[in-house]
Design an enzyme around this catalytic site. Structure first.
Site, mmCIF file in Angstrom:
data_model
loop_
_atom_site.group_PDB
_atom_site.id
_atom_site.type_symbol
_atom_site.label_atom_id
_atom_site.label_comp_id
_atom_site.label_asym_id
_atom_site.label_seq_id
_atom_site.Cartn_x
_atom_site.Cartn_y
_atom_site.Cartn_z
ATOM 1 N N GLU A 179 -17.825 35.783 -30.007
ATOM 2 C CA GLU A 179 -17.466 36.818 -30.875
ATOM 3 C C GLU A 179 -18.014 38.292 -30.363
ATOM 4 O O GLU A 179 -17.280 39.359 -30.260
ATOM 5 C CB GLU A 179 -18.063 36.582 -32.310
ATOM 6 C CG GLU A 179 -17.234 35.598 -33.089
ATOM 7 C CD GLU A 179 -15.773 35.837 -33.177
ATOM 8 O OE1 GLU A 179 -15.286 36.925 -33.442
ATOM 9 O OE2 GLU A 179 -14.689 34.829 -32.800
ATOM 10 N N HIS B 214 -10.312 37.712 -27.174
ATOM 11 C CA HIS B 214 -10.544 36.444 -26.987
ATOM 12 C C HIS B 214 -9.674 35.856 -26.129
ATOM 13 O O HIS B 214 -10.138 34.731 -25.336
ATOM 14 C CB HIS B 214 -10.222 35.535 -28.598
ATOM 15 C CG HIS B 214 -11.608 35.737 -29.494
ATOM 16 N ND1 HIS B 214 -12.854 35.371 -29.327
ATOM 17 C CD2 HIS B 214 -11.493 36.234 -30.851
ATOM 18 C CE1 HIS B 214 -13.255 35.658 -30.325
ATOM 19 N NE2 HIS B 214 -12.537 36.241 -31.301
ATOM 20 N N HIS C 15 -9.582 43.090 -30.889
ATOM 21 C CA HIS C 15 -10.858 42.189 -30.925
ATOM 22 C C HIS C 15 -10.116 40.506 -30.556
ATOM 23 O O HIS C 15 -10.578 39.706 -29.751
ATOM 24 C CB HIS C 15 -11.394 41.807 -32.023
ATOM 25 C CG HIS C 15 -12.061 40.562 -32.360
ATOM 26 N ND1 HIS C 15 -13.746 40.839 -32.039
ATOM 27 C CD2 HIS C 15 -11.962 39.433 -32.718
ATOM 28 C CE1 HIS C 15 -14.058 39.527 -32.460
ATOM 29 N NE2 HIS C 15 -13.290 38.754 -32.964
ATOM 30 N N GLU C 16 -8.942 40.489 -31.254
ATOM 31 C CA GLU C 16 -8.158 38.969 -30.931
ATOM 32 C C GLU C 16 -7.783 38.778 -29.523
ATOM 33 O O GLU C 16 -7.667 37.802 -29.013
ATOM 34 C CB GLU C 16 -6.910 38.791 -31.979
ATOM 35 C CG GLU C 16 -7.639 38.734 -33.632
ATOM 36 C CD GLU C 16 -8.542 37.827 -33.906
ATOM 37 O OE1 GLU C 16 -8.522 36.551 -33.008
ATOM 38 O OE2 GLU C 16 -9.363 37.910 -34.733
#
Length: 410
Positions: A354, A280, A276-277
């Site tokens: 997100e 980004h 997920h990071e």
């Protein structure tokens, strides 16, 4: 504009902001006892859900009490011309504008922080302690406060002195020089925050060899992403709550995992959070946020340059001569409604980012692992599973847990 009218406008803005926030928080509190949505039923047992409701209820009452105290002291400060009083104290030390500005804001900021200190102490050592989250020792609490003050003096004071100097030199054009400086400073902090600031408060160590590191390296190789800097931070020094974040870009990019995250989650769940990071970074969210922050800063400074020298701003706060530092205070209040609007926009954009990062993790690793990690993190922090929609729009930079899980299951 008449100074007295401007005074009442400032009071009105502060009061309306307080009433709106109180209303939104009250709306949200009415949902504390809502039934858990079907998608989230496996997070809490009945006993755990009662505990989470109690945690939310206590925090809501404490927040209401602290906000009432804050607005009361603020309005009393206005009513008794506190800004003029502090201005006189500052001018008693020096006739130099930069020194006066530093002393003025030093008194205001440190007095406010000292007034807030009992609330911070109670939140840490009573509320967080009661629910098993607090790991902060009293020594760490005091040292953190001292370090924060020193940083505020050195960095905050340095920036404020430079901005005041720009104003002295160029008056209405000071905003441009300030914008250029703050833009460079923002980029610098984004690049080196983890190297320069974090070590003052936390210990960071490279992730050790083992199953987790190997799984992360395999994932990185699969997506063609170079990860040289994976750090573990001793978050357990202060709280049991877990987190992870991505900072920097280019050669300075790094991923930081809280030790509590490693302790709470399985290997595949940690990699899902890391994916997920990485999402980004791959989606360039860090760059977009940085650019938007710089643009908004420029806009704010430009509006400030048009108003800060207005005598009515100073007179509204009880000072009869035009003062840069008094103008800054009045402007900050006048600008706050615009700031609230831009905050709504930035929160909405952040929630969209997100979703995109979740999608990246789903497509390149595993949705199931990310869902289970999000559920565990929510459970371990007694998160609110049923927030009011308006509260989410105003305060949430992330979608709700339910919204994220529905999206991940698409």
């Amino acid at each position: 504009m008449n100074a007295q009218l401007l005074f009442y406008i400032l009071i009105g803005i502060i009061t309306i902001k307080f009433l709106f926030d109180t209303y939104v928080n009250a709306l949200n509190s009415k949902h504390f006892k809502d039934a858990i949505p079907e998608e989230l039923e496996d997070i809490y047992t009945a006993k755990e859900y009662l505990k989470s409701q109690e945690y939310k209820r206590i925090n809501y009452k404490f927040s209401l009490l602290s906000s009432i105290f804050s607005i009361t002291t603020t309005l009393l400060f206005f009513a008794f011309e506190g800004f003029a009083f502090v201005d006189e104290i500052a001018k008693g030390f020096s006739s130099n504008t930069i020194i006066i500005t530093l002393i003025f804001f030093g008194i205001i900021v440190f007095a406010s922080d000292i007034l807030a200190l009992p609330f911070s102490y109670y939140n840490t050592f009573v509320i967080e302690e009661k629910f098993g989250f607090n790991k902060t020792s009293k020594k760490t609490f005091v040292l953190d406060k001292i370090k924060s003050w020193l940083m505020l003096i050195v960095i905050g004071g340095g920036i404020l002195a430079l901005i005041t100097w720009f104003y002295q030199l160029t008056t209405t054009n000071f905003w441009l020089y300030t914008w250029i400086f703050i833009s460079f400073f923002t980029v610098f902090i984004n690049l080196f925050y983890s190297k320069l600031i974090v070590p003052l408060f936390n210990k960071q160590t490279l992730l050790e060899d083992g199953e987790l590191k190997t799984t992360i390296e395999n994932f990185a190789a699969k997506i063609g992403f170079q990860i040289n800097n994976i750090f573990v931070i001793d978050g357990s020094k202060r709280s049991t709550k877990a987190n992870a974040y991505f900072s920097g870009f280019g050669s300075q990019k790094r991923i930081t995992l809280f030790d509590t995250l490693i302790n709470d989650l399985e290997t595949n769940e940690i990699v899902a959070v890391l994916a997920h990071e990485v999402g980004h970074y791959k989606k360039k969210h860090i760059i977009y946020n940085l650019l938007l922050s710089i643009i908004l800063t420029g806009f704010t400074l430009f509006i400030l340059s048009l108003l800060v020298g207005n005598l009515a701003l100073s007179q509204a706060l009880g000072v009869e001569t035009t003062s840069f530092h008094i103008g800054l205070i009045a402007f900050a209040i006048l600008y706050s409604p615009i700031s609230e609007i831009t905050s709504l926009f930035m929160n909405a954009l952040s929630r969209r980012f997100e979703y995109q990062a979740d999608d990246y993790a789903k497509e390149n690793f595993e949705a199931k692992a990310l869902i289970s990690s999000l559920k565990k993190l929510s459970k371990n922090s007694l998160s609110n599973l049923t927030p009011h929609s308006l509260y989410v729009k105003v305060n949430y930079s992330h979608p709700t847990l339910l919204q994220r899980i529905i999206n991940l299951k698409k």
